[in-house]
Enzyme design. Sequence first.
Site, PDB file in Angstrom:
ATOM      1  N   TYR A   1       3.372   9.634  -0.379  1.00 55.59           N
ATOM      2  CA  TYR A   1       4.471   9.027   0.393  1.00 55.59           C
ATOM      3  C   TYR A   1       5.837   9.254  -0.263  1.00 55.59           C
ATOM      4  CZ  TYR A   1       0.528   6.456   2.489  1.00 55.59           C
ATOM      5  OH  TYR A   1      -0.650   6.116   3.080  1.00 55.59           O
TER       6      TYR A   1
ATOM      7  N   ASN B   1       3.938  -9.526  12.577  1.00 56.94           N
ATOM      8  CA  ASN B   1       2.617  -9.004  12.192  1.00 56.94           C
ATOM      9  C   ASN B   1       1.873  -9.944  11.247  1.00 56.94           C
ATOM     10  OD1 ASN B   1       3.249  -6.775  13.726  1.00 56.94           O
ATOM     11  ND2 ASN B   1       3.753  -5.450  11.992  1.00 56.94           N
TER      12      ASN B   1
ATOM     13  N   HIS C   1      -7.263   9.743  -1.875  1.00 55.06           N
ATOM     14  CA  HIS C   1      -6.612   9.722  -0.554  1.00 55.06           C
ATOM     15  C   HIS C   1      -7.470  10.358   0.544  1.00 55.06           C
ATOM     16  CE1 HIS C   1      -2.287   9.406   1.198  1.00 55.06           C
ATOM     17  NE2 HIS C   1      -3.183   9.201   2.140  1.00 55.06           N
TER      18      HIS C   1
ATOM     19  N   ASP D   1       0.833  -1.209   0.000  1.00 58.63           N
ATOM     20  CA  ASP D   1       0.000   0.000   0.000  1.00 58.63           C
ATOM     21  C   ASP D   1       0.864   1.254   0.000  1.00 58.63           C
ATOM     22  OD1 ASP D   1      -2.917   1.166   0.855  1.00 58.63           O
ATOM     23  OD2 ASP D   1      -1.324   2.269   1.863  1.00 58.63           O
TER      24      ASP D   1
ATOM     25  N   ARG E   1       9.517  -7.705  12.812  1.00 64.57           N
ATOM     26  CA  ARG E   1       8.147  -7.220  13.064  1.00 64.57           C
ATOM     27  C   ARG E   1       7.225  -7.549  11.889  1.00 64.57           C
ATOM     28  NH1 ARG E   1       9.336  -1.176  15.499  1.00 64.57           N
ATOM     29  NH2 ARG E   1      10.056  -1.829  17.565  1.00 64.57           N
TER      30      ARG E   1
HETATM   31  N1  LIG Z   1      -5.175   6.446   3.728  1.00 65.47           N
HETATM   32  C1  LIG Z   1      -4.556   7.191   4.596  1.00 65.47           C
HETATM   33  O1  LIG Z   1      -4.879   8.371   4.789  1.00 65.47           O
HETATM   34  C2  LIG Z   1      -3.424   6.614   5.366  1.00 65.47           C
HETATM   35  C3  LIG Z   1      -2.883   7.324   6.440  1.00 65.47           C
HETATM   36  C4  LIG Z   1      -1.838   6.740   7.151  1.00 65.47           C
HETATM   37  C5  LIG Z   1      -1.367   5.491   6.809  1.00 65.47           C
HETATM   38  N2  LIG Z   1      -1.901   4.820   5.722  1.00 65.47           N
HETATM   39  C6  LIG Z   1      -1.391   3.482   5.321  1.00 65.47           C
HETATM   40  O2  LIG Z   1      -1.536   2.575   6.397  1.00 65.47           O
HETATM   41  C7  LIG Z   1      -0.277   2.002   6.702  1.00 65.47           C
HETATM   42  C8  LIG Z   1      -0.172   1.646   8.164  1.00 65.47           C
HETATM   43  O3  LIG Z   1      -0.392   2.775   8.991  1.00 65.47           O
HETATM   44  P1  LIG Z   1       0.765   3.530   9.809  1.00 65.47           P
HETATM   45  O4  LIG Z   1       2.057   3.241   9.154  1.00 65.47           O
HETATM   46  O5  LIG Z   1       0.382   4.939   9.955  1.00 65.47           O
HETATM   47  O6  LIG Z   1       0.695   2.893  11.268  1.00 65.47           O
HETATM   48  P2  LIG Z   1       0.708   1.404  11.899  1.00 65.47           P
HETATM   49  O7  LIG Z   1       0.876   0.380  10.858  1.00 65.47           O
HETATM   50  O8  LIG Z   1      -0.444   1.309  12.823  1.00 65.47           O
HETATM   51  O9  LIG Z   1       1.987   1.468  12.824  1.00 65.47           O
HETATM   52  C9  LIG Z   1       3.280   1.592  12.319  1.00 65.47           C
HETATM   53  C10 LIG Z   1       4.240   1.859  13.477  1.00 65.47           C
HETATM   54  O10 LIG Z   1       4.258   0.749  14.376  1.00 65.47           O
HETATM   55  C11 LIG Z   1       5.571   0.184  14.436  1.00 65.47           C
HETATM   56  N3  LIG Z   1       5.399  -1.281  14.444  1.00 65.47           N
HETATM   57  C12 LIG Z   1       4.891  -2.046  13.443  1.00 65.47           C
HETATM   58  N4  LIG Z   1       4.806  -3.334  13.811  1.00 65.47           N
HETATM   59  C13 LIG Z   1       5.290  -3.395  15.084  1.00 65.47           C
HETATM   60  C14 LIG Z   1       5.466  -4.453  16.009  1.00 65.47           C
HETATM   61  N5  LIG Z   1       5.124  -5.696  15.713  1.00 65.47           N
HETATM   62  N6  LIG Z   1       5.979  -4.158  17.232  1.00 65.47           N
HETATM   63  C15 LIG Z   1       6.322  -2.887  17.562  1.00 65.47           C
HETATM   64  N7  LIG Z   1       6.161  -1.830  16.717  1.00 65.47           N
HETATM   65  C16 LIG Z   1       5.661  -2.088  15.494  1.00 65.47           C
HETATM   66  C17 LIG Z   1       6.311   0.695  13.210  1.00 65.47           C
HETATM   67  O11 LIG Z   1       7.683   0.862  13.493  1.00 65.47           O
HETATM   68  P3  LIG Z   1       8.872   0.261  12.559  1.00 65.47           P
HETATM   69  O12 LIG Z   1       8.565   0.580  11.121  1.00 65.47           O
HETATM   70  O13 LIG Z   1      10.076   0.967  13.078  1.00 65.47           O
HETATM   71  O14 LIG Z   1       8.901  -1.212  12.819  1.00 65.47           O
HETATM   72  C18 LIG Z   1       5.654   2.065  13.009  1.00 65.47           C
HETATM   73  O15 LIG Z   1       6.244   3.030  13.863  1.00 65.47           O
HETATM   74  C19 LIG Z   1       0.708   3.081   6.240  1.00 65.47           C
HETATM   75  O16 LIG Z   1       2.026   2.616   6.134  1.00 65.47           O
HETATM   76  C20 LIG Z   1       0.074   3.496   4.946  1.00 65.47           C
HETATM   77  O17 LIG Z   1       0.367   2.553   3.920  1.00 65.47           O
HETATM   78  C21 LIG Z   1      -2.918   5.368   5.032  1.00 65.47           C
END
Ligand SMILES: NC(=O)c1ccc[n+]([C@@H]2O[C@H](COP(=O)([O-])OP(=O)(O)OC[C@H]3O[C@@H](n4cnc5c(N)ncnc54)[C@H](OP(=O)(O)O)[C@@H]3O)[C@@H](O)[C@H]2O)c1
Length: 285
Positions: free
Chosen positions: A55, A243, A113, A50, A239
């Site tokens: 990004y 996950n 988006h 994704d 991780r």
């Molecule tokens: N449509 C939208 O508006 C929108 C907005 C935001 C995000 N997104 C999408 O959704 C995806 C996921 O959301 P997100 O990246 O904001 O947040 P998330 O997936 O909820 O959390 C990511 C964070 O958690 C950490 N993490 C991941 N797995 C872990 C584990 N098993 N143990 C400990 N820490 C862990 C990661 O650190 P490390 O990377 O250092 O491991 C990172 O800091 C994004 O990457 C993007 O593709 C979409």
Amino acid sequence: MSNYSIGSRIELSDGNKMPIQGLGVYKMTDEEQAINAIQSAYKFGYRLFDTAQMYGNEEAVGRALQSINADRNEIFITTKISEENQGYDGVMKSFEQSLKKLGLDYVDLLLVHWPIHQHFFETWKAFEQLKSEGLVKSIGTSNYGMIHLEYLKTKANEMPVVNQIENHPYLSQAAMVEFDKNNQIVTQAWAPLGRGRIFDDPTLIKIADNHKKSTAQIILRWHLQRGISFIPKSVHENRIIENGSIYDFELTNEEMMLIDDMNKNVRISQEPEMVYEIGHQYPHG
Ligand SMILES: NC(=O)c1ccc[n+]([C@@H]2O[C@H](COP(=O)([O-])OP(=O)(O)OC[C@H]3O[C@@H](n4cnc5c(N)ncnc54)[C@H](OP(=O)(O)O)[C@@H]3O)[C@@H](O)[C@H]2O)c1
């Protein structure tokens, strides 16, 4: 849910199939890091990746896909049109660039988006056009509330098949998820792990102890058992594997309810209605 595995696909209302779990790549701006993460995820069985114009890593994703050299129909690529590229011509032009950066002939899923009031319907018209040309297999939205989807319905020829929204135990959006379901739209959770800020919640820790799993795994299993799609991001191979290792245990109904009860209606990111009004994302904490 017991027959699911990391690559399992769910059927969308347009007949296409999408992996229920994917890898989010937001904030992976270092090209080598992004490539390594995508390669690790692919090796473990992730098939959905994704990204978004915003990004700034569509090229890195493209390079990672090249290095993987998978059959095109084995992988599922999502990208999103940024606010500044909305409008009919903006979508068409910027999408062409996205395809080029990704090194693909088509994307599996294209999302708006954020909902914004300018070009609201023209943007969607372009999405329908790209789908009819086969350049996009499925079209969807992100951060749309019920009101935006109802408004879209007044002029759309086809409705979104996916709505990607902020979703985690502190913002479970039960009413929105139910609305999507009743309208044949798959909800996909972004920030499914609450961006890593909720791992020390005592309820999650207790449930994690019950199953000898991490709190991250408990949260992701909760999403799975709610029947929604989820795209956790990590740049660390351990991780990424952790996950994806959520298909060998099950939460009880009581545990599911305990996590449902954690909802605080707290957003990490932007309020969709505000973005709609302002026309772009705004600074937030
Ligand atoms: N449509 C939208 O508006 C929108 C907005 C935001 C995000 N997104 C999408 O959704 C995806 C996921 O959301 P997100 O990246 O904001 O947040 P998330 O997936 O909820 O959390 C990511 C964070 O958690 C950490 N993490 C991941 N797995 C872990 C584990 N098993 N143990 C400990 N820490 C862990 C990661 O650190 P490390 O990377 O250092 O491991 C990172 O800091 C994004 O990457 C993007 O593709 C979409």
